[in-house]
Scaffold this active site. Structure first.
Site, PDB file in Angstrom:
ATOM      1  N   HIS A 100     -12.307  67.480  37.126  1.00  0.00           N
ATOM      2  CA  HIS A 100     -12.205  66.331  36.231  1.00  0.00           C
ATOM      3  C   HIS A 100     -12.019  65.041  37.048  1.00  0.00           C
ATOM      4  O   HIS A 100     -11.416  65.053  38.121  1.00  0.00           O
ATOM      5  CB  HIS A 100     -11.045  66.505  35.247  1.00  0.00           C
ATOM      6  CG  HIS A 100     -11.021  65.425  34.212  1.00  0.00           C
ATOM      7  ND1 HIS A 100     -10.404  64.215  34.426  1.00  0.00           N
ATOM      8  CD2 HIS A 100     -11.593  65.347  32.985  1.00  0.00           C
ATOM      9  CE1 HIS A 100     -10.584  63.447  33.351  1.00  0.00           C
ATOM     10  NE2 HIS A 100     -11.298  64.112  32.463  1.00  0.00           N
ATOM     11  N   GLU A 107     -19.161  63.506  32.133  1.00  0.00           N
ATOM     12  CA  GLU A 107     -18.127  62.543  31.781  1.00  0.00           C
ATOM     13  C   GLU A 107     -18.265  61.310  32.672  1.00  0.00           C
ATOM     14  O   GLU A 107     -17.673  61.273  33.763  1.00  0.00           O
ATOM     15  CB  GLU A 107     -16.743  63.159  31.978  1.00  0.00           C
ATOM     16  CG  GLU A 107     -16.539  64.462  31.230  1.00  0.00           C
ATOM     17  CD  GLU A 107     -15.107  64.643  30.766  1.00  0.00           C
ATOM     18  OE1 GLU A 107     -14.932  65.152  29.670  1.00  0.00           O
ATOM     19  OE2 GLU A 107     -14.184  64.235  31.496  1.00  0.00           O
TER      20      GLU A 107
HETATM   21  P1  PGA Z   1     -10.738  60.655  26.557  1.00  0.00           P
HETATM   22  O1  PGA Z   1     -10.778  61.811  27.634  1.00  0.00           O
HETATM   23  O2  PGA Z   1     -11.499  61.147  25.349  1.00  0.00           O
HETATM   24  O3  PGA Z   1      -9.295  60.433  26.259  1.00  0.00           O
HETATM   25  O4  PGA Z   1     -11.431  59.465  27.155  1.00  0.00           O
HETATM   26  C1  PGA Z   1     -11.953  62.517  27.811  1.00  0.00           C
HETATM   27  C2  PGA Z   1     -11.939  63.336  29.069  1.00  0.00           C
HETATM   28  O5  PGA Z   1     -11.488  62.855  30.106  1.00  0.00           O
HETATM   29  O6  PGA Z   1     -12.384  64.488  29.005  1.00  0.00           O
END
Ligand code: PGA
Length: 253
Positions: free
Chosen positions: A96, A168
């Site tokens: 992540h 992401e």
């Molecule tokens: P967020 O997080 O929806 O709070 O932006 C998403 C993620 O990092 O998977």
């Protein structure tokens, strides 16, 4: 047909066992019998055993937000894969953006964790995405290609097909709005074509690419209408059961 996925990582937003247990019970009560959508929850490590007790026997999966790159040994503060297996985790989240940023997780470490995930029978959810800086320098596509090559290197074709790629874009995480459905669709299509070129049609058409980054009940519907978006990875806006339910319903078509 690629099965649709709605997953959530609670990060450290859910920061007490009581809150985690309450939310997990609500999710199970409301969505625990759903067949058509794959749903999973990733809580912090110490909550996993509580979620296991709640979710076992339902259709909702659980897993970890991280895992050590080694199987055992002197790695203070880390969690070994066998413990996650003992807790019947089905998923491991790997790479992540927050782990890359705050804990120096590199593509090489990501690759080690992906391989270890398969050794222990977990489905790895590999997070990839360009930063704003990448975009400013026109490095967006090379960033994604590089991260995909590292994520899949050394896997068998069958393993590749099981990987969940979570796209992401770092610039869209923690914001008020998700990236636009058109932008995300274009990027997913680009990644799928790259995977087809590298690893063949079967892998490219089977691998599931989900989108994460400020997804909300409002944005989820249009995102889920895009042909290459196979699911959503939810952060802050999925922490209330009504919102989570609404996002799951956007995957029901
Ligand atoms: P967020 O997080 O929806 O709070 O932006 C998403 C993620 O990092 O998977």
């Amino acid at each position: 047909m690629r099965k649709k996925i709605i997953g959530t990582s609670w990060k450290m937003h859910v920061n007490s066992i009581k809150d985690g247990v309450d939310l997990a019970k609500q999710i199970k009560d409301n969505l625990g019998n759903m067949d058509s959508v794959e749903i999973f929850i990733l809580p912090t490590f110490p909550m996993i055993s509580f979620l296991k007790d709640i979710l076992e026997g339902s259709k909702i999966g659980w897993g970890a937000q991280n895992m050590c790159f080694a199987e055992k040994g002197a790695y203070t503060g880390e969690v070994p894969p066998q413990v996650l297996k003992d807790l019947k985790c089905q998923y491991t989240e790997i790479g992540h953006a927050e782990r890359r940023k705050f804990f120096n997780e590199t593509d090489e470490i990501v690759n080690r964790k992906v391989k270890l995930s398969f050794k222990y029978g977990f489905v790895p959810i590999v997070c990839i995405g360009e930063t704003q800086d990448d975009l400013d320098n026109e490095f967006g596509s090379i960033r994604l290609k590089t991260q995909i090559l590292w994520a899949l290197d050394g896997l068998s074709r069958e393993e590749m097909k099981k990987v969940i790629l979570a796209y992401e874009p770092v610039w869209a995480i923690g914001k008020q709005q998700a990236a636009s459905p058109e932008y995300v669709q274009n990027m997913h299509e680009f990644m799928r074509n790259f995977i087809i070129n590298e690893y063949g049609e079967e892998v490219g058409n089977s691998i599931r690419i989900i989108y994460g980054g400020s997804v909300s009940p409002e944005s989820s519907k249009l995102l889920m209408k895009q042909k290459d978006i196979d699911g959503l990875f939810i952060g802050r806006f999925g922490l209330k059961i009504e919102n989570f339910k609404s996002i799951v319903s956007s995957a029901l078509v």
